[in-house]
Design a protein around this motif. Structure first.
Motif, short mmCIF file in Angstrom:
data_model
loop_
_atom_site.label_atom_id
_atom_site.label_comp_id
_atom_site.label_asym_id
_atom_site.label_seq_id
_atom_site.Cartn_x
_atom_site.Cartn_y
_atom_site.Cartn_z
N GLU A 1 -79.41 16.31 8.08
CA GLU A 1 -79.33 17.77 7.96
C GLU A 1 -79.03 18.18 6.52
OE1 GLU A 1 -80.21 19.99 10.08
OE2 GLU A 1 -80.60 18.55 11.69
N SER B 1 -70.50 7.20 11.88
CA SER B 1 -70.83 7.54 13.25
C SER B 1 -72.26 8.06 13.36
CB SER B 1 -69.87 8.61 13.78
OG SER B 1 -70.09 9.84 13.09
N MET C 1 -76.63 11.79 11.46
CA MET C 1 -77.44 12.99 11.68
C MET C 1 -77.07 14.09 10.70
SD MET C 1 -79.40 11.80 13.94
CE MET C 1 -80.38 13.31 14.09
N ALA C 2 -75.78 14.19 10.37
CA ALA C 2 -75.37 15.17 9.36
C ALA C 2 -76.00 14.85 8.01
CB ALA C 2 -73.84 15.19 9.24
N GLU D 1 -77.86 6.73 21.25
CA GLU D 1 -77.77 8.17 20.99
C GLU D 1 -78.48 8.53 19.69
OE1 GLU D 1 -74.50 11.67 19.97
OE2 GLU D 1 -73.81 9.61 20.35
N PHE D 2 -78.35 7.68 18.69
CA PHE D 2 -79.00 7.93 17.40
C PHE D 2 -80.52 7.94 17.55
CE2 PHE D 2 -80.85 5.82 13.57
CZ PHE D 2 -80.61 6.83 12.65
N ASP E 1 -72.94 10.97 14.47
CA ASP E 1 -72.84 12.34 13.94
C ASP E 1 -72.93 12.33 12.41
OD1 ASP E 1 -72.64 13.54 16.41
OD2 ASP E 1 -70.44 13.64 16.39
N ASP E 2 -72.29 11.35 11.78
CA ASP E 2 -72.37 11.24 10.31
C ASP E 2 -73.81 11.03 9.86
OD1 ASP E 2 -69.60 11.45 10.04
OD2 ASP E 2 -69.31 9.27 10.14
N ARG F 1 -81.65 11.08 19.25
CA ARG F 1 -81.55 12.27 18.39
C ARG F 1 -82.61 12.26 17.29
NH1 ARG F 1 -75.10 13.18 17.52
NH2 ARG F 1 -75.86 14.90 16.20
#
Length: 421
Positions: free
Chosen positions: A187, A178, A183-184, A219-220, A180-181, A223
């Motif tokens: 991080e 995803s 971007m994580a 979205e990616f 979120d994956d 971000r």
């Protein structure tokens, strides 16, 4: 001379590391068709790996290069400059995404453009680190390989690679990654590997090319832009394969509501002639000192003449609209086939940058064998296709956007026959 004799000469004179897909040799070509030395006709859906958005030997491109050849072929722009370098730079400055002041430097290959974009980002920020993504392809030079997120065949046996290069996951819903994956993953790099204040650039393809024709989710991209703004990182969009009308926009980043700081360009920029570019924010492009950028063949006048013509052809022949129309026709045919072929896992793409991914029937396991069979059957029947993807289970389509409707329809029939075989 027979094809067999040419193949033997090839084996004797050239290294096996230069992998060659076709076992025949081209004699001549026009637009989306080519003919072999033995007279067989093929429809070209590979386009020199995305170089021929305006087709083989477009009349306007051919005439522009011929006219330039009657003037001069080379001086090295850094020794004796010429106006065409400035003219095409001005066009790219105006056409690439972003309303800020821009400048352009020319190179010869996409890998060279990528390496120079990294140099520019490092010079501007005074930092060394670079973040790229799994599945990325950024070239076969040493730094290009380090940035590339695919080991086989690009990195095997060629290390060690330059340091301060890090990879994060690229979002891929089909394979369970995803936004979120992704971007994580970045991080985690900031926690485990590199302080974000040491990162010069984040480089990504708005549509991954060799990685499988995966469009970056909006979205990616937003971000990534926010992350770059937060930490003073240069955002680099690699448009080497996605640019010049392939996605139905002149540049793939025009599908998004944010803009990159630097853009790398090559492939279809010059209609078959070797030319690449970095276009970006003027203050960033000016960061390297005089002599820090360039190359003996960088901005070759013949290639610049071709690029000037290509830009005009895209506009005058409405290739943005045509890319969307042809891409829709291709996707419609593939979606229809998906109802009959359980191996079709996904049909995707922006404009004419379309791919079909194959998995084993009833599962998400990539099916490289089925993909290879489709490619081989198509080739036997006169249609040249390229595969891609981390698992070699994707067929990508890079036909000229100038392809005649009748030839395109014939090619779709050949494609369907290859998938159903």
């Amino acid at each position: 001379m027979s094809t067999q004799e040419l193949l033997q000469r090839k084996a004797d004179a050239t290294p096996r590391g230069v992998g060659v897909m076709c076992n025949f040799f081209i004699d001549h070509a026009k637009n989306a068709e080519l003919w072999t030395t033995e007279g067989k006709r093929y429809i070209d859906f590979a386009g020199g790996i995305g170089v021929l958005n305006t087709g083989h030997l477009h009349d306007r491109v051919q005439a522009a290069v011929a006219a330039q050849l009657n003037q001069f072929s080379h001086t090295c722009y850094q020794v004796v400059p010429y106006e065409s370098y400035i003219r095409v730079a001005e066009k790219l400055n105006a056409l690439t995404p972003g309303s800020f002041a821009k400048k352009t430097a020319f190179y010869t290959t996409g890998a060279e453009a990528v390496e120079n974009a990294i140099k520019i980002a490092r010079a501007y920020t005074g930092r060394a680190g670079v973040i790229a993504f799994g599945g990325a392809f950024h070239g076969r030079t040493l730094l290009g390989m380090a940035l590339t997120g695919k080991v086989v065949p690009y990195k095997v046996g060629f290390g060690p690679f330059p340091g301060d290069i890090y990879h994060a996951p690229f979002p891929n819903a089909l394979h369970g990654v995803s936004v979120d994956d992704a971007m994580a993953g970045i991080e985690k790099l900031f926690k485990f590997d590199i302080d974000p204040k040491r990162v010069a650039a984040i480089i990504f393809e708005p549509v991954q090319g060799e990685g499988g024709f995966y469009p970056a989710p909006a979205e990616f991209v937003r971000r990534i832009r926010a992350l770059c703004d937060e930490h003073g990182i240069v955002m680099i969009a690699d448009e080497v394969q996605a640019g010049f009308a392939r996605t139905g926009r002149l540049f793939a980043m025009q599908h998004y509501d944010v803009t990159p700081d630097l853009t790398t360009l090559a492939k279809s920029l010059a209609g078959g002639f070797p030319l690449a570019a970095v276009t970006g924010r003027a203050e960033m492009m000016d960061a390297p000192a005089p002599g820090g950028l360039g190359g003996t063949y960088a901005g070759n006048p013949l290639a610049l003449a071709a690029a000037d013509a290509v830009i005009d052809v895209i506009e005058e022949e409405n290739l943005l609209e045509r890319a969307n129309r042809l891409g829709d026709q291709l996707k419609e045919r593939l979606h229809t086939l998906k109802q009959r072929v359980p191996q079709i896992a996904e049909v995707r793409g922006l404009g004419a940058m379309v791919a079909v991914e194959f998995s084993k029937a009833g599962s998400h396991e990539p099916d490289a064998d089925f993909t290879k069979k489709v490619q081989a059957h198509a080739l036997e029947n006169g249609l040249i296709l390229l595969t891609c993807g981390i698992y070699a289970n994707v067929v990508r389509f890079l036909f000229p956007l100038t392809i005649e409707d009748s030839v395109f329809a014939e090619a779709l029939d050949k494609l369907e026959a290859a998938i159903l075989a």
